[in-house]
Motif scaffolding. Structure first.
Motif, PDB file in Angstrom:
ATOM      1  N   HIS A   1     -48.480 -50.452 -32.731  1.00  0.00           N
ATOM      2  CA  HIS A   1     -49.315 -49.690 -33.667  1.00  0.00           C
ATOM      3  C   HIS A   1     -50.806 -49.912 -33.422  1.00  0.00           C
ATOM      4  O   HIS A   1     -51.600 -48.978 -33.558  1.00  0.00           O
ATOM      5  CB  HIS A   1     -48.928 -49.998 -35.114  1.00  0.00           C
ATOM      6  N   GLU A   2     -51.200 -51.135 -33.069  1.00  0.00           N
ATOM      7  CA  GLU A   2     -52.611 -51.407 -32.768  1.00  0.00           C
ATOM      8  C   GLU A   2     -53.072 -50.617 -31.548  1.00  0.00           C
ATOM      9  O   GLU A   2     -54.153 -50.017 -31.561  1.00  0.00           O
ATOM     10  CB  GLU A   2     -52.834 -52.896 -32.541  1.00  0.00           C
ATOM     11  N   VAL A   3     -52.264 -50.598 -30.492  1.00  0.00           N
ATOM     12  CA  VAL A   3     -52.648 -49.883 -29.271  1.00  0.00           C
ATOM     13  C   VAL A   3     -52.693 -48.376 -29.528  1.00  0.00           C
ATOM     14  O   VAL A   3     -53.634 -47.698 -29.101  1.00  0.00           O
ATOM     15  CB  VAL A   3     -51.697 -50.233 -28.103  1.00  0.00           C
ATOM     16  N   LEU A   4     -51.706 -47.852 -30.237  1.00  0.00           N
ATOM     17  CA  LEU A   4     -51.719 -46.413 -30.552  1.00  0.00           C
ATOM     18  C   LEU A   4     -52.962 -46.042 -31.366  1.00  0.00           C
ATOM     19  O   LEU A   4     -53.589 -45.006 -31.116  1.00  0.00           O
ATOM     20  CB  LEU A   4     -50.453 -46.013 -31.303  1.00  0.00           C
ATOM     21  N   ALA A   5     -53.325 -46.898 -32.318  1.00  0.00           N
ATOM     22  CA  ALA A   5     -54.521 -46.645 -33.121  1.00  0.00           C
ATOM     23  C   ALA A   5     -55.777 -46.710 -32.254  1.00  0.00           C
ATOM     24  O   ALA A   5     -56.661 -45.855 -32.367  1.00  0.00           O
ATOM     25  CB  ALA A   5     -54.616 -47.639 -34.273  1.00  0.00           C
TER      26      ALA A   5
END
Length: 126
Positions: A37-41
């Motif tokens: 989720h951090e990388v996608l954000a």
């Protein structure tokens, strides 16, 4: 497209690459889910991504994971293939890559966070 739900993530939350803690603020957390989720954000693509697993059900026990069997992969793939129609599939990890091919993106678990981020950036082109 990942492999299968982890015992601390989607097995509990029901949502691939998502832990109960991400949804409620308490309960089990899963490092892979947090990293994804951090990388996608960071890439600005969170809203345009459908997260799924080749095997939608958790193989293993309430406190452990195991590699899905060939039969589990074949059964799960039928539904995953339907979800993939008209979408670009990015296979995350060895099992998903063996099923869907394409550019290999390392799974973020067991120290693979940086390689996962680099691989996803390369695939997305950012």
């Amino acid at each position: 497209m990942g492999e299968a739900p982890g015992y601390r993530g989607a097995r509990v939350s029901g949502i691939p690459f998502t832990s109960e803690r991400q949804l409620t603020g308490s309960g089990p957390a899963e490092a892979s889910a947090t990293i994804v989720h951090e990388v996608l954000a960071d890439l600005g693509v969170s809203d345009g991504v459908l997260l799924w697993n080749v095997v939608p059900t958790h193989p293993g026990t309430a406190s452990s994971n195991r590699r899905p069997t060939r039969a589990e992969i074949e059964e799960g793939r039928r539904f995953a293939d339907e979800l993939a129609v008209g979408r670009r599939v990015v296979a995350v990890g060895r099992v998903a890559h063996a099923v869907y091919g394409g550019v290999y993106v390392r799974h973020p678990s067991h120290g693979g966070a940086s390689e996962f981020a680099r691989g996803l950036r390369a695939v997305i082109g950012r």
